[in-house]
Structure formats: C-alpha cells, structure tokens
Design a protein around this motif. Structure first.
Motif, short mmCIF file in Angstrom:
data_model
loop_
_atom_site.label_atom_id
_atom_site.label_comp_id
_atom_site.label_asym_id
_atom_site.label_seq_id
_atom_site.Cartn_x
_atom_site.Cartn_y
_atom_site.Cartn_z
N TYR A 72 0.81 -1.22 0.00
CA TYR A 72 0.00 0.00 0.00
C TYR A 72 0.85 1.27 0.00
N PHE A 73 2.17 1.10 -0.01
CA PHE A 73 3.07 2.26 -0.03
C PHE A 73 4.25 1.92 -0.95
N PRO A 74 3.95 1.75 -2.25
CA PRO A 74 4.99 1.28 -3.17
C PRO A 74 6.11 2.30 -3.38
N ILE A 75 7.34 1.77 -3.45
CA ILE A 75 8.51 2.61 -3.74
C ILE A 75 9.17 2.01 -4.97
N SER A 76 9.06 2.70 -6.09
CA SER A 76 9.61 2.18 -7.35
C SER A 76 10.86 2.97 -7.71
N GLU A 77 12.01 2.28 -7.69
CA GLU A 77 13.28 2.93 -7.98
C GLU A 77 14.18 2.00 -8.79
N GLU A 78 15.04 2.57 -9.61
CA GLU A 78 15.96 1.76 -10.40
C GLU A 78 17.00 1.11 -9.50
N ASN A 79 17.40 1.77 -8.44
CA ASN A 79 18.40 1.22 -7.53
C ASN A 79 17.91 1.40 -6.10
N PRO A 80 16.98 0.54 -5.66
CA PRO A 80 16.33 0.75 -4.36
C PRO A 80 17.27 0.68 -3.16
N PHE A 81 18.35 -0.09 -3.25
CA PHE A 81 19.24 -0.21 -2.10
C PHE A 81 20.06 1.07 -1.86
N LEU A 82 20.17 1.90 -2.89
CA LEU A 82 20.84 3.18 -2.73
C LEU A 82 19.82 4.32 -2.76
N GLY A 83 18.59 3.97 -2.54
CA GLY A 83 17.53 4.97 -2.69
C GLY A 83 16.82 5.33 -1.41
N TRP A 84 15.53 5.40 -1.50
CA TRP A 84 14.66 5.91 -0.44
C TRP A 84 14.31 4.76 0.50
N ARG A 85 15.04 4.61 1.57
CA ARG A 85 14.80 3.50 2.49
C ARG A 85 15.20 3.89 3.91
N GLY A 86 14.72 3.10 4.87
CA GLY A 86 15.08 3.31 6.27
C GLY A 86 14.69 4.67 6.80
N ILE A 87 15.61 5.31 7.48
CA ILE A 87 15.34 6.60 8.13
C ILE A 87 14.99 7.67 7.11
N ARG A 88 15.44 7.51 5.87
CA ARG A 88 15.17 8.51 4.83
C ARG A 88 13.66 8.60 4.57
N VAL A 89 12.99 7.44 4.60
CA VAL A 89 11.54 7.41 4.37
C VAL A 89 10.81 8.05 5.54
N THR A 90 11.16 7.62 6.75
CA THR A 90 10.39 8.08 7.91
C THR A 90 10.63 9.55 8.25
N LEU A 91 11.82 10.06 7.96
CA LEU A 91 12.03 11.50 8.19
C LEU A 91 11.28 12.33 7.15
N ASP A 92 11.13 11.77 5.94
CA ASP A 92 10.33 12.46 4.92
C ASP A 92 8.84 12.37 5.22
N HIS A 93 8.47 11.39 6.05
CA HIS A 93 7.07 11.22 6.45
C HIS A 93 6.99 11.20 7.97
N PRO A 94 7.16 12.37 8.61
CA PRO A 94 7.14 12.41 10.08
C PRO A 94 5.82 11.91 10.67
N GLU A 95 4.74 11.98 9.89
CA GLU A 95 3.46 11.49 10.42
C GLU A 95 3.51 9.98 10.69
N ILE A 96 4.33 9.26 9.93
CA ILE A 96 4.51 7.82 10.17
C ILE A 96 5.45 7.61 11.35
N PHE A 97 6.56 8.35 11.38
CA PHE A 97 7.58 8.21 12.42
C PHE A 97 7.02 8.58 13.80
N LEU A 98 6.31 9.71 13.87
CA LEU A 98 5.79 10.18 15.16
C LEU A 98 4.77 9.22 15.75
#
Length: 758
Positions: free
Chosen positions: A519-545
């Motif tokens: 329900y929260f797809p992340i489509s990237e050519e190089n996902p391991f060097l992309g938007w993952r881990g803390i990078r996702v949750t800091l961009d979405h503080p509503e999820i992190f908080l």
C-alpha cells in the motif's frame, strides 16, 4: 543482424527440449551466416569429453558418436582457451583432429567460439567452410553474440532434461546436483511443493492431472469468467470508442473460442496435462509465432495473447487456491522467488526445507529460514523448478547444493547427517539456563532478533537475554494499510511484556530496498541506494511520530524499551530524529503516561557512518552494527543477486577491519557496541566479534545455542590471538578456512561441514 539475432533467440527459447533447441541453433546460424557447416559440441561433465550434439553440414550419423577429450582437437583448444579460434586453414593447425565419419575433410576455414555460462564452459559452437579464408570480424562478432545469448538456454535445457533422470546423451543419471548459495545450514530430505507467482505463465510448473474431466471443467469456468470480464469492459467503454476500436473486444472473445486458443488448450488437457500447464504451452506457442512475424502491428498482438493467457491463468489459480493444496509430511517449498507469505501458507510442522531460484544467502527469506531453523538453498539459477513439483530431493544447506535422483549411498550419507544434527540439537538444549562465559571468565551477552510473536517462545526457550533487533516493519507488512497507533501499541506491548525485564531494541520502520509495502509502493531503479530506512520516515514524520508514540506508550510500567534508528548516513539525520523522539516523549508525558525516556541508538550500516562512529556515539546511547547491509555496501554487492553472491564475504578483510574499528571507536567514547547482523549468529563470526570487544551479539534464536556452546568452550585470549592472525590476512577465503580449521581444533568440526567429495 539484430532482428535475426532476436528471432533466433526467441525460437530457441520456445524449443520444447534441449535436442530441438540445438537443432534450431545450428540450422538458423547456418542460414544466417550462409556457412556450409554449423555444429555444436557439448561438454559431458561426467566423462569430461566434448560430444557432437547437433550439426548442419556434417554427416548427421556422426551426431552423438564423435567425442573429443577435454583439450583434444580444435574444439578442445577453444574450450581450454575460453576464447574464439578463427583459422583460414584448420587442417594445417597442429591441434587439428580429423574424424572421417563426419565428412569434414573438405572444409578448410574454421571458427569456433566457447559457450560459457557462469564461468563454466558448456560447449563449443563451430562454423566451417570449404574456402581457405578467415571469417571476417562481423561474422566472428555475430557468432560470439549468439553464443553468449544462448548459453543460458542451453544450460537450462541441460538441467530440464537431467531432472527427468537422463543426461543430455540419454544415459541414466543419478545424484544430480544443482549448485546454489547456502542460505541456512542443515540438511533436509523431502518432497517438493512448487509455489509460483500469481498469473505468471512462465513460472507455471508442468505436471499431469488425474481427473481430466474435472480439469476441463476448471478451464471452461476460467474462460467463461474471462469472457464475461471482457464483455463488461466492452459495454462500459462502448460510448467512448469508435466501432473499429470496439471490434477489438470481439477479437479477444474470438481468441477464446474452441476453434482457437481454448480448443488447443483442451487438446493438451485431454492428453493428461493439468489446465495451467496446458494453457502455458499453448500461449507460449502463440506468442512465439506472433513475435516472429516481421509486421510490427501483427507482432504486437503477442501482447494481447499474453494478456489473455494471464487473465485465464488468474482464474485457474484462484480455483486452485480455493481447493487447498495438500502438503506432504516432509515438504520442501520451492519457488522462483520465495516470499514470507509463501512460508506462511505451508504448515510449519510439515515444512523441512526451502529452495529459491532468486536471492542469495543474505536475502530476507534466507534470514527468515535461519530464524525458523530450516535448511535453505538460494540462487539456484539454472534449476528447472517447473519440473520439480512432487519430486524427492535433498537439500544441503551447508554447501548450497540440491540433489535429485539420489542413489542409496547418497541418501544414506545425508540421512546420517540428519540424525547427527538431531542429536547435537538435543545436547544444546541443556545450555539454555547457563551463562555465556568463556573459559577465562569473560561474559558475552547474547540477544535475539525477532519480528513475529512466534519468535518469542523460540527465543526464550533458547535462553535469550534480550532483544537486539525487533523488526517493527513486520506489523506493517502483514496489513493492507498503515497500522493505527493502537494496533502498533498492542503489538509492541506483547514483545515488551514477553521479554520484561530484559531490554527490547525496537528498530524504527525500515522499508525500501527489498522490503516493500503493497500500500506504499517505492519504485526505484536502484532501491538499495535509494529511499529507504530513516530517509523514508524523516520524509514522512506522520509515520515516524505515530510509531514512536506507540512504542513509548507500550513501554509504560515496563521500562525495557530501546529505540534504534536504521540506515543512518550522516549526523543531521540523527539530530532530526532525536528532535522528533524528544518531542513525542514530552507530549506523551503531558498526556499523563508514566514513561521514561528510552535509550536511543543508531545502526551502523553504510560506509560513511564507519568513519563517524565517535561523533555518532556521542549523540546517542548505543551503537549497533547491521553487518548484512554494511557488508553489502562496503563490497558493492547486491545481497539478493545470485549472480554476484559469491562476491559477498562476511569475512572479507575490509569488513573485519571496519567491524573492529567500529567497536574500538564506540568504546573510546564510552558507549556500548552491539551487532545484530547474521555474522553474530555464525559461531566463527561470534568468536571474532567477541575478540573485537563487542558487548552484545544479537542473532536468530536457532543459532543462539550453537554460539553459546562455542563461546563457553574457548578463552577470550585464544579468540584474541586468532583475531590478530586473521586481521593481517588479505583473502576472505583464507580467513574463512583458517577460522574453520580453528573451530575443528576445539572440537566443533560439525559446525563447518566439509564439501562432500563426489
């Protein structure tokens, strides 16, 4: 030339067996290059001889009869050199070997190229002509390209034939071995249950049906459902389409008539094949014909055929799922790409092993297999899984090997290993309540990695002292939406209560890379060097908080929570995350919750963090190394890619140096250093990490008794001496073999099983 190449590859890919594939290759190359001879010699691994398997131009009666030693003749020379050989006068070459039965004495020019797949020479592709001349560069380049393109097809063709019990020469085969990557140690003997992706025709296994009429009824029902879907779509769009566009829906319906695709599928079913396999064969044949057409418009109709086939298959699979698959007592689950949901569908009490064509020893499914105590082999690229359903196989999770058609001798050998493992497991149970203390009195804290509630019982039964990694993404992955604060709170409370008063380290949401949320797809050519881990949750503080709030409220009255931040690559991410955590903490306190501020730590997983450990550690309460990702990023090796799996070395000198530096730097500022990667659960790895000074080792519960047993049998001084010897070595293979020899010296040879000598 590119269109010719594509056409040849498509035709050969569609060939039903290796023999026909080889005949197609020599015929089409013969035509395309306008040569007088085209031949294929395959290397028989049992006799180490090249055998003429197909020819266009030489005497056809010599097929299967002409044999050359591994380095004999020009063919052998091509194979040994592993590069093309282009001669204007082949008979004059000192390595020329003449076979009168082939009738090749009149051919002077010779061009041979090796057929290589994964560094293994499978055979040699040869073209010859009567004229005394060198083949030009374009001809040589074409043959090299053809060889490279078709190597995988030939490898798969050999494997497909051999799985039925015959090698490519037609001789009876036994102890057939497929090499993969060790995913989880152990041995399993059982029956395959093949799981394949939803509506993927290529992955459908071949198997007979016992009730032809029932299978025919299933197919008719699926076709009727698809016809109804097409009619409804056509009616819904009728006001928006012109008549000629509307007619396309009638074309679709026509393809499903009994005198078209449906009729041919039914013919296959009547021959005793199940509906899904019959559909696959017919659709692939239709697609092959359409893709071979030169007209671009007609060639695009192959897409329509694939679409129809997938639609029918989806209904067939739904019916198949509704029937509830029977699982045998000793089930070995096999799939193109195993997923956690597939594991969940099989009864745990019947599951004895796992096999995945995709992935490597550090894929998440392999990690899950180790947590469940299931032998697992990953990355078995050339294994024809569509032929494996219901077959008896042996899994060797130590050496990453799979055996079919085992001989009585091989079966006896592996049965003895299974019995030995069971005895060792019983012996390790006695260690549960004993402390992990080395012979010279050094205590090592052993924690576990968890994700499911089922992990809790196993962890406590194995004597875990706490949780070094609780994967909070699990509750997110089993839902079809983001879980609410209360749902997360309930889940976290269960974990915290189960281990109280011991500490539970909860990693904040770590998605991206190879962990996806539907329900929260992340489509990237190089996902391991992309938007993952803390990078996702800091961009979405509503999820992190919300997640941090749920963790804090769940810890009320227990005070055994630790929070850990994943995928940190710079100081600013820590500072931003800490700001949010403190904000939530004060809000929760103001709401009346009696909670303490939990220790907050950071995962060291990326190279940039290695060189800032002191600065990072000064801002947090503890450091924890995620050795799986750290190794992946340091060595630039995708740990899910079986093609480079052999380059992934946990004992690589650079990795060991980095791990040692991290522990030293964390201690330099007075902070705890722990590690929660798979290396911690490896007995040899645990010895080195103990010597490096790590305070906590966190691992899968299944590995904990083994690690405790080893550490209780050695002294810290012995481990430190061993570490000093290994840190000056420059080869991961030498380091690993030296470590294994050291384990044998202290009586743990059963943990480092040697490669079986065939």
């Amino acid at each position: 030339m590119l269109s010719v190449l594509r056409s040849i590859v498509q035709e050969v890919n569609a060939a039903p067996n290796l023999g026909e594939a080889l005949e197609l290759i020599v015929k089409r190359v013969h035509e395309s290059m306008d040569t007088e001879v085209c031949s294929i010699y395959l290397l028989d691994p049992e006799t180490n001889h090249y055998i003429l398997m197909a020819t266009q131009g030489l005497n056809p009666e010599s097929i299967g009869k002409v044999k050359l030693g591994h380095s004999e003749g020009l063919v052998g020379l091509v194979g040994v050199r592993e590069e093309p050989l282009n001669l204007h006068n082949a008979p004059a070459h000192p390595r020329y070997r003449y076979f009168p039965e082939t009738g090749e004495e009149k051919y002077k020019s010779f061009l041979g190229v090796p057929i290589i797949h994964h560094r293994k020479v499978l055979g040699v592709l040869v073209v010859q002509q009567q004229a005394t001349r060198l083949f030009d560069e374009s001809e040589e380049a074409f043959l090299v390209t053809i060889s490279a393109q078709l190597a995988a097809v030939i490898a798969h063709g050999e494997a497909t034939g051999i799985i039925s019990g015959l090698n490519f020469t037609g001789q009876k085969a036994r102890d057939i071995c497929f090499k993969g990557v060790a995913g989880a140690s152990g041995v399993a003997i059982g029956k395959c249950v093949v799981k394949f992706p939803h509506a993927d025709l290529k992955a459908v296994p071949e198997k007979p049906c016992t009730d032809i009429e029932a299978e025919m009824a299933l197919f008719d029902a699926a076709v009727a459902a698809v016809r109804q879907d097409i009619k409804e779509v056509g009616e819904r769009l009728s006001t928006q389409l012109r008549p000629e566009e509307q007619a396309l829906f009638d074309v679709y319906l026509g393809m499903l008539d009994d005198n078209a695709l449906s009729g041919e599928v039914k013919n296959f079913i009547r021959e005793g094949n199940w509906a899904q396999g019959s559909l696959k064969v017919v659709v692939q044949e239709y697609v092959r014909h359409f893709e071979a057409i030169n007209d671009a418009y007609l060639r695009e109709r192959a897409v329509d055929i694939k679409d129809l086939g997938q639609r029918v298959l989806a209904y067939l699979q739904k019916q198949h799922i509704d029937e509830q698959r029977e699982y045998p007592e000793n089930t070995i689950l096999v799939s193109e790409e195993l997923t956690p949901s597939m594991l969940g569908e099989a009864p745990r009490e019947k599951l004895v092993g796992l096999v995945s064509v995709q992935g490597s020893g550090n894929s998440h499914v392999a990690i899950l297999a180790r947590a469940m105590g299931l032998p697992c082999v990953m990355g078995v690229i050339d294994m024809p899984i569509n032929k494996l359903d219901d077959r008896d196989i042996i899994i060797d999770g130590y050496n990453g090997e799979i055996y079919s058609h085992p001989s009585p001798e091989l079966l006896s050998y592996y049965n003895s290993i299974v019995e030995e493992e069971q005895q060792i497991s019983k012996g390790l149970e006695e260690l549960r309540d004993l402390p992990c203390v080395t012979k010279d009195g050094h205590h090592m804290t052993l924690w576990v990695n968890t994700g499911l509630m089922t992990d809790v019982v196993r962890s406590l039964n194995h004597g875990a002292e706490g949780v070094g990694l609780y994967r909070t993404e699990v509750p997110f992955m089993i839902n079809d939406r983001f879980p609410s604060e209360q749902e997360q709170r309930d889940c976290y409370r269960e974990q915290l209560e189960a281990f109280a008063p011991s500490m539970v380290t909860m990693r904040t949401l770590d998605v991206g890379g190879d962990k996806a949320l539907s329900y929260f797809p992340i489509s990237e050519e190089n996902p391991f060097l992309g938007w993952r881990g803390i990078r996702v949750t800091l961009d979405h503080p509503e999820i992190f908080l919300v997640q941090v709030r749920a963790m804090l409220k769940a810890s009320e009255g227990l005070d055994n929570l630790r929070i850990m931040l994943p995928m940190i690559s710079n100081i600013s991410e820590i500072e931003e995350a800490l700001h949010l955590i403190y904000r939530v903490y004060h809000e929760v306190r103001e709401e009346g919750a009696n909670v303490r501020m939990p220790p907050v730590g950071v995962m060291i997983e990326v190279p940039s963090a290695i060189f800032q450990v002191k600065e990072i550690a000064e801002r947090v309460d503890f450091i924890s190394v995620g050795s799986n990702d750290l190794t992946q990023y340091m060595l630039a090796v995708d740990r899910n890619n079986p093609r480079v799996a052999s380059l992934y070395h946990s004992f690589h000198p650079s990795v060991l140096q980095a791990l040692y530096k991290i522990a030293c730097d964390a201690h330099a500022v007075g902070k705890q250093a722990s590690i929660c990667g798979e290396l911690a659960g490896d007995p040899g790895g645990a010895i080195l990490l103990t010597a490096m000074g790590y305070d906590v080792l966190s691992m899968n519960a299944v590995n904990l008794p083994k690690v405790k047993s080893v550490l209780r049998s050695i002294s810290l001084r012995w481990a430190e001496d061993l570490l000093r010897r290994l840190l000056i070595m420059d080869s991961p293979q030498v380091i690993k073999s030296t470590l294994e020899f050291a384990l044998k010296e202290v009586g743990f040879e059963h943990l480092t099983r040697p490669v079986r000598q065939n």
